[in-house]
Motif scaffolding. Structure first.
Motif, PDB file in Angstrom:
ATOM      1  N   UNK A   1       0.675   4.791   1.756  1.00 14.28           N
ATOM      2  CA  UNK A   1      -0.056   5.392   2.879  1.00 14.28           C
ATOM      3  C   UNK A   1       0.332   6.859   3.061  1.00 14.28           C
ATOM      4  N   UNK A   2      -0.613   7.613   3.607  1.00 10.39           N
ATOM      5  CA  UNK A   2      -0.374   9.033   3.867  1.00 10.39           C
ATOM      6  C   UNK A   2      -0.718   9.345   5.319  1.00 10.39           C
TER       7      UNK A   2
ATOM      8  N   UNK B   1       0.815  -1.216   0.000  1.00 14.77           N
ATOM      9  CA  UNK B   1       0.000   0.000   0.000  1.00 14.77           C
ATOM     10  C   UNK B   1       0.851   1.270   0.000  1.00 14.77           C
TER      11      UNK B   1
ATOM     12  N   UNK C   1       6.123  -3.595   4.389  1.00 19.48           N
ATOM     13  CA  UNK C   1       5.028  -4.580   4.393  1.00 19.48           C
ATOM     14  C   UNK C   1       5.186  -5.607   3.264  1.00 19.48           C
TER      15      UNK C   1
ATOM     16  N   UNK D   1       1.683  17.853   7.694  1.00 15.78           N
ATOM     17  CA  UNK D   1       1.754  19.148   8.386  1.00 15.78           C
ATOM     18  C   UNK D   1       3.166  19.408   8.898  1.00 15.78           C
TER      19      UNK D   1
ATOM     20  N   UNK E   1       6.978   5.330  13.299  1.00 10.67           N
ATOM     21  CA  UNK E   1       6.404   4.301  14.184  1.00 10.67           C
ATOM     22  C   UNK E   1       5.166   4.857  14.908  1.00 10.67           C
ATOM     23  N   UNK E   2       5.329   6.038  15.501  1.00  8.79           N
ATOM     24  CA  UNK E   2       4.257   6.578  16.347  1.00  8.79           C
ATOM     25  C   UNK E   2       3.066   7.063  15.545  1.00  8.79           C
ATOM     26  N   UNK E   3       3.344   7.729  14.444  1.00  5.68           N
ATOM     27  CA  UNK E   3       2.257   8.388  13.720  1.00  5.68           C
ATOM     28  C   UNK E   3       1.685   7.523  12.624  1.00  5.68           C
ATOM     29  N   UNK E   4       2.494   6.681  11.991  1.00  4.46           N
ATOM     30  CA  UNK E   4       1.979   5.849  10.902  1.00  4.46           C
ATOM     31  C   UNK E   4       1.756   4.403  11.332  1.00  4.46           C
ATOM     32  N   UNK E   5       2.180   4.065  12.554  1.00  6.21           N
ATOM     33  CA  UNK E   5       1.982   2.719  13.108  1.00  6.21           C
ATOM     34  C   UNK E   5       2.679   1.658  12.263  1.00  6.21           C
ATOM     35  N   UNK E   6       3.812   2.038  11.693  1.00 10.07           N
ATOM     36  CA  UNK E   6       4.569   1.119  10.859  1.00 10.07           C
ATOM     37  C   UNK E   6       5.898   0.794  11.516  1.00 10.07           C
TER      38      UNK E   6
ATOM     39  N   UNK F   1      -1.824  12.847   7.582  1.00  8.34           N
ATOM     40  CA  UNK F   1      -2.082  14.278   7.665  1.00  8.34           C
ATOM     41  C   UNK F   1      -1.054  14.940   8.582  1.00  8.34           C
ATOM     42  N   UNK F   2      -0.769  14.268   9.685  1.00  8.37           N
ATOM     43  CA  UNK F   2       0.141  14.848  10.668  1.00  8.37           C
ATOM     44  C   UNK F   2       1.560  14.994  10.126  1.00  8.37           C
TER      45      UNK F   2
END
Lengths: 313, 313
Positions: free
Chosen positions: B25-26, B23, B45, B32, B267-272, B28-29
């Motif tokens: 992925x984007x 995928x 992935x 910004x 890791x924190x914002x995209x959970x990857x 927003x945070x």
């Protein structure tokens, strides 16, 4: 009591413009390990890191203009607070979020970053409910329950709705059971859109209120909440309870070590950051793998909001 | 010297049946925070957790039957070893993987789990090369270089090819620079399939051989390799060097702390789950954010093979 097919489908359309259509991922290795063919619906990759954005968006959109002007309020240990704050921001509505002092710092900061107006209370549910009631009284804000609200429930079900659109042949969908909103919404989606698709919940043994509720036929409670799955400590409510009793086929309980092992497998093998609650259904699948052998199983990975400095491995 | 458009497109078709279409992925945070519109191509992935499966599949498929029967051999500190083992398994070929004793245990175990025939040597490149040469001689296996092989390079470029199919309007694509295979393949894909799409590399300051090569016009080397980005310690080779010189527009160097910060954000914002090397291009974007302001930027998240017990945060 059971919302119609029309309501479920409308929620899907209402929510879609405001959420990510999250990917459905597979892993050959986890298929081999489990004996099932597993399709992970990655709501950890959802906006604000959890499925709960879906229910919040669905519920706020159905308020009238006066209600929207007054704002919304909820109490939440984390994810629903973030969800409501972000959903409200997207829809131009004020969100008052009551959070316990025990909530992870990362969740409190995230609510604030989304523009939520945070009130911190003591760690008990009673303290949170009282604080939320005060805000309803003083601000005229509409209280939205994180899991025991029909519009929230149907909104949460849109994750399963999308999963079934992408994988119509699923024989099972599994989700964690906490307050009951996600599994009730999932069961509604599977009921109307699945082709004989059974819904099975995963629940920590340490907070097995839903399992006991399922057996006794009346809402049961937890006397202690000593689980790493911090999103699953709450109990069912009178709105989601009858949906779960009618449409969920089973609830499987898992030990803490099983949750941590399943979580680690998903981090290591799927490269996904998930919170402990999200690992519970996969732990349940591994525990009762005979039941799911060679079946097509969808699993809702519910969220990924975890403090990296405090991992169980 | 530069492979044709036809060769690049054919690699896309050849590789597709054996890899995940990962995928894009984007966040927003992160948009910004960076000031750019960022599209993350999630090769973490990918099967075996990194883009390197692509190059391995492309290269093995182009061997003749006698070569396939004899098997393939490579030396690798990690990801390419896993990639070649898994690709070879899928194509019914033996893979001999020479790994340094300094390789993370999780990578050695993964190679074995994919059926790779592992030889452990000392930590130097020289020791690995010697061991691989012995296997070529004794087994008749075909040596495949992790990054300095044209079929491997073009195969690695299929990640950018897919990214451009999904997001045709990208103005930049950024990738890490290690041995040069990924960025050379990415530059080929952008050259033929992008619409004026520039390719920019990110490289750790501590192993800035490619940056210096880019400036001097001849292949430079590292005298020390003290970086957390363990996939980027190697230098360019004579096959990828001319492609990079002709088709890459810039290489941006980043400090170790910048790599770790960017990694934590993802890791924190995209959970990857991404490995440090994967964070380098996003660190480079953040470092030179003026350059990328309001631009559409694709970033190849190259891999996610990291030891969870040894995180830098």
């Amino acid at each position: 009591m059971i919302p119609s097919r029309q309501i479920v489908l409308e929620a899907g359309k209402r929510v879609a413009p405001f959420v990510h259509r999250t990917p459905v991922l597979t892993s050959r290795l986890l298929n081999e390990l489990s004996g099932a063919e597993v399709f992970f619906k990655c709501e950890n990759l959802q906006k604000m890191g959890a499925f709960k954005m879906r229910g919040a968006i669905n519920a706020i959109q159905q308020l009238n203009e006066a209600q929207k002007k007054a704002g919304v309020v909820t109490h939440s240990s984390g994810n629903f607070g973030q969800a409501l704050a972000l959903a409200a921001k997207n829809l131009g509505v004020n969100a008052y979020i009551v959070m316990p002092s025990s909530a992870p710092a990362v969740k409190i900061e995230a609510v604030k970053a989304y523009g939520g107006l945070v009130t911190i209370t003591g760690p008990t549910l009673e303290a949170r409910e009282k604080s939320a009631a005060t805000i309803v009284e003083e601000k005229g804000a509409v209280f939205l329950h994180p899991s025991n609200d029909l519009n929230v429930i149907v909104g949460q079900g849109t994750a399963a709705l999308e999963l079934l659109q992408d994988q119509p042949g699923l024989e099972y969908i599994m989700s964690p059971v906490g307050g009951g909103g996600l599994i009730a919404g999932t069961a509604l989606a599977a009921h109307y859109l699945g082709d004989n698709c059974s819904v099975v919940g995963g629940e920590p043994m340490e907070v097995d209120d839903a399992y006991r509720t399922f057996k006794s036929g009346k809402i049961e409670y937890n006397t202690s909440t000593d689980t790493i799955a911090d999103g699953l400590k709450t109990n069912l409510g009178d709105i989601n309870f009858p949906i779960i009793m009618e449409l969920v086929s089973d609830i499987i309980r898992v030990e803490e070590g099983e949750i941590i092992s399943a979580m680690k497998l998903i981090w290591e093998r799927m490269k996904l950051v998930i919170e402990p609650s999200s690992a519970v259904p996969f732990a349940a699948l591994l525990k009762e793998r005979e039941k799911f052998k060679n079946k097509k199983v969808g699993i809702i990975l519910s969220g990924g909001n975890v403090e990296l400095s405090n991992l169980p491995f």
